[in-house]
Design a protein around this motif. Structure first.
Motif, short mmCIF file in Angstrom:
data_model
loop_
_atom_site.label_atom_id
_atom_site.label_comp_id
_atom_site.label_asym_id
_atom_site.label_seq_id
_atom_site.Cartn_x
_atom_site.Cartn_y
_atom_site.Cartn_z
N TYR A 15 -24.13 -15.75 7.06
CA TYR A 15 -24.87 -16.64 7.97
C TYR A 15 -23.92 -17.51 8.80
O TYR A 15 -24.13 -17.71 9.99
CB TYR A 15 -25.83 -17.51 7.15
N LYS A 16 -22.88 -18.01 8.16
CA LYS A 16 -21.98 -18.97 8.82
C LYS A 16 -20.90 -18.31 9.68
O LYS A 16 -20.24 -18.98 10.46
CB LYS A 16 -21.30 -19.86 7.78
N ASN A 17 -20.68 -17.01 9.50
CA ASN A 17 -19.58 -16.34 10.19
C ASN A 17 -20.09 -15.17 11.03
O ASN A 17 -20.87 -14.36 10.56
CB ASN A 17 -18.55 -15.82 9.17
N ASN A 18 -19.60 -15.11 12.25
CA ASN A 18 -20.06 -14.05 13.15
C ASN A 18 -19.40 -12.70 12.87
O ASN A 18 -20.04 -11.67 12.99
CB ASN A 18 -19.77 -14.44 14.61
N ASN A 19 -18.13 -12.71 12.53
CA ASN A 19 -17.38 -11.46 12.42
C ASN A 19 -16.73 -11.38 11.04
O ASN A 19 -15.73 -12.07 10.80
CB ASN A 19 -16.33 -11.38 13.53
N VAL A 20 -17.30 -10.54 10.17
CA VAL A 20 -16.82 -10.51 8.78
C VAL A 20 -16.77 -9.11 8.21
O VAL A 20 -17.46 -8.19 8.67
CB VAL A 20 -17.72 -11.38 7.85
N LEU A 21 -15.96 -8.99 7.17
CA LEU A 21 -15.92 -7.79 6.33
C LEU A 21 -16.35 -8.21 4.93
O LEU A 21 -15.66 -8.98 4.28
CB LEU A 21 -14.51 -7.20 6.32
N LEU A 22 -17.52 -7.74 4.50
CA LEU A 22 -18.02 -8.00 3.15
C LEU A 22 -17.67 -6.78 2.31
O LEU A 22 -18.18 -5.68 2.53
CB LEU A 22 -19.54 -8.23 3.17
N ALA A 23 -16.75 -6.97 1.37
CA ALA A 23 -16.17 -5.83 0.65
C ALA A 23 -16.46 -5.90 -0.85
O ALA A 23 -15.64 -5.47 -1.66
CB ALA A 23 -14.66 -5.79 0.91
N VAL A 140 -17.28 0.30 21.35
CA VAL A 140 -17.88 -0.09 22.63
C VAL A 140 -19.22 -0.83 22.49
O VAL A 140 -19.75 -1.33 23.47
CB VAL A 140 -18.08 1.11 23.60
N LEU A 141 -19.74 -0.91 21.28
CA LEU A 141 -21.00 -1.63 21.08
C LEU A 141 -20.82 -3.10 21.43
O LEU A 141 -19.84 -3.73 21.07
CB LEU A 141 -21.48 -1.47 19.63
N ASN A 142 -21.81 -3.65 22.11
CA ASN A 142 -21.76 -5.02 22.61
C ASN A 142 -22.60 -5.91 21.70
O ASN A 142 -23.81 -5.74 21.61
CB ASN A 142 -22.30 -5.02 24.05
N SER A 143 -21.94 -6.85 21.03
CA SER A 143 -22.65 -7.66 20.04
C SER A 143 -22.03 -9.05 19.88
O SER A 143 -20.82 -9.21 20.00
CB SER A 143 -22.62 -6.93 18.69
N ASP A 144 -22.90 -10.03 19.58
CA ASP A 144 -22.43 -11.40 19.30
C ASP A 144 -21.78 -11.49 17.92
O ASP A 144 -20.86 -12.27 17.71
CB ASP A 144 -23.60 -12.39 19.34
N LEU A 161 -7.18 -0.92 6.66
CA LEU A 161 -7.58 -2.33 6.80
C LEU A 161 -7.47 -2.77 8.26
O LEU A 161 -8.40 -3.40 8.79
CB LEU A 161 -6.72 -3.23 5.90
N ILE A 162 -6.38 -2.42 8.91
CA ILE A 162 -6.18 -2.83 10.31
C ILE A 162 -7.25 -2.20 11.21
O ILE A 162 -7.84 -2.89 12.05
CB ILE A 162 -4.76 -2.47 10.79
N SER A 163 -7.55 -0.91 11.02
CA SER A 163 -8.54 -0.27 11.89
C SER A 163 -9.93 -0.86 11.68
O SER A 163 -10.68 -1.05 12.64
CB SER A 163 -8.54 1.25 11.71
N ILE A 164 -10.28 -1.21 10.44
CA ILE A 164 -11.60 -1.80 10.18
C ILE A 164 -11.67 -3.24 10.70
O ILE A 164 -12.66 -3.64 11.32
CB ILE A 164 -11.95 -1.69 8.68
N ILE A 167 -12.40 -3.46 14.32
CA ILE A 167 -13.83 -3.36 14.67
C ILE A 167 -14.48 -4.74 14.52
O ILE A 167 -15.27 -5.17 15.35
CB ILE A 167 -14.56 -2.33 13.76
N VAL A 168 -14.13 -5.44 13.45
CA VAL A 168 -14.73 -6.74 13.14
C VAL A 168 -14.26 -7.82 14.11
O VAL A 168 -15.07 -8.56 14.67
CB VAL A 168 -14.40 -7.14 11.68
N GLU A 169 -12.96 -7.93 14.27
CA GLU A 169 -12.37 -8.99 15.10
C GLU A 169 -11.11 -8.42 15.75
O GLU A 169 -10.02 -8.47 15.19
CB GLU A 169 -12.04 -10.20 14.23
N TYR A 170 -11.29 -7.87 16.95
CA TYR A 170 -10.21 -7.12 17.61
C TYR A 170 -8.96 -7.99 17.79
O TYR A 170 -9.03 -9.13 18.23
CB TYR A 170 -10.68 -6.60 18.96
N GLY A 171 -7.80 -7.42 17.42
CA GLY A 171 -6.53 -8.08 17.65
C GLY A 171 -6.15 -9.14 16.63
O GLY A 171 -5.12 -9.78 16.76
N LEU A 172 -6.97 -9.31 15.60
CA LEU A 172 -6.69 -10.34 14.60
C LEU A 172 -5.42 -10.04 13.82
O LEU A 172 -4.63 -10.93 13.54
CB LEU A 172 -7.88 -10.48 13.64
N ILE A 173 -5.25 -8.77 13.45
CA ILE A 173 -4.04 -8.37 12.71
C ILE A 173 -3.42 -7.14 13.38
O ILE A 173 -4.09 -6.44 14.14
CB ILE A 173 -4.34 -8.07 11.21
N ALA A 174 -2.15 -6.91 13.08
CA ALA A 174 -1.44 -5.79 13.71
C ALA A 174 -0.46 -5.15 12.73
O ALA A 174 -0.08 -5.75 11.72
CB ALA A 174 -0.70 -6.29 14.95
#
Length: 194
Positions: A15-23, A140-144, A161-164, A167-174
């Motif tokens: 609820y509190k986070n827009n872009n997450v990985l729940l694992a 390419v999906l457009n989402s908030d 991990l980087i590829s996933i 998808i969640v938050e582009y450019g966060l890690i490299a």
């Protein structure tokens, strides 16, 4: 049905986070956590529109869980061929459940012009191959908001991990980052319980 404490924690995290990985590990109720949170978001914004992308074999399970835990939700799932897919993906409902194959086909047939409030990727490890058409279609999906779900441990493979996370938050890690830096960067976007 009351949620368990860790499920409540997971629902609050979503609820509190827009872009997450729940694992969370298999069997801990990731679908339930998404359903409860999505229901709350749709109660707050009745026009809320979510696309849920799952392996084909899980469409019925997702549909049933959303019916059970999301009393405020209007839910549809794709069945049949291309015409049905186009209609379902663009219906003005709270949650459209589609398969990864549907998304890939939709991408190959033409672009998505729809903007979603939320896209959920279940079994996200299915799209870890950055060169695949399915991965490109998902990008390419457009989402908030983007919520990715996986029960498969990702710590073992840096590239997965980087590829996933891309998808969640582009450019966060490299690739060039050290492990400790990657863990520091993703900690606010990542939740895993065993």
């Amino acid at each position: 049905f009351p949620l368990r404490d860790y499920q409540l924690e997971g629902a609050n995290f979503l609820y509190k986070n827009n872009n997450v990985l729940l694992a969370d590990e298999m069997g801990l109720g990731k679908t339930v956590q998404v359903a409860v949170t999505l229901n709350k978001l749709c109660e707050e914004t009745p026009s809320f529109k979510c696309l849920i992308i799952v392996p084909s074999s899980l469409k019925i399970n997702w549909f049933n869980e959303l019916q059970l835990w999301g009393e405020s939700l209007v839910v549809r799932k794709t069945t049949g061929g291309k015409g049905d897919r186009n209609i379902i993906i663009n219906l003005p409902v709270n949650a459209s459940i589609v398969s990864y194959e549907d998304i890939r086909s939709q991408f190959m047939d033409g672009s998505f012009d729809e903007k979603y409030n939320l896209v959920v990727f279940d079994e996200t490890q299915r799209i870890k191959n950055r060169g695949s058409n399915t991965y490109l279609a998902c990008k390419v999906l457009n989402s908030d908001r983007i919520w990715a779900l996986t029960g498969t441990p990702l710590e073992n493979s840096r590239d997965d991990l980087i590829s996933i996370i891309d998808i969640v938050e582009y450019g966060l890690i490299a690739d060039y980052m050290e492990k400790v830096t990657i863990h520091e960067k993703i900690k606010n976007h990542f939740l895993r319980r065993r």
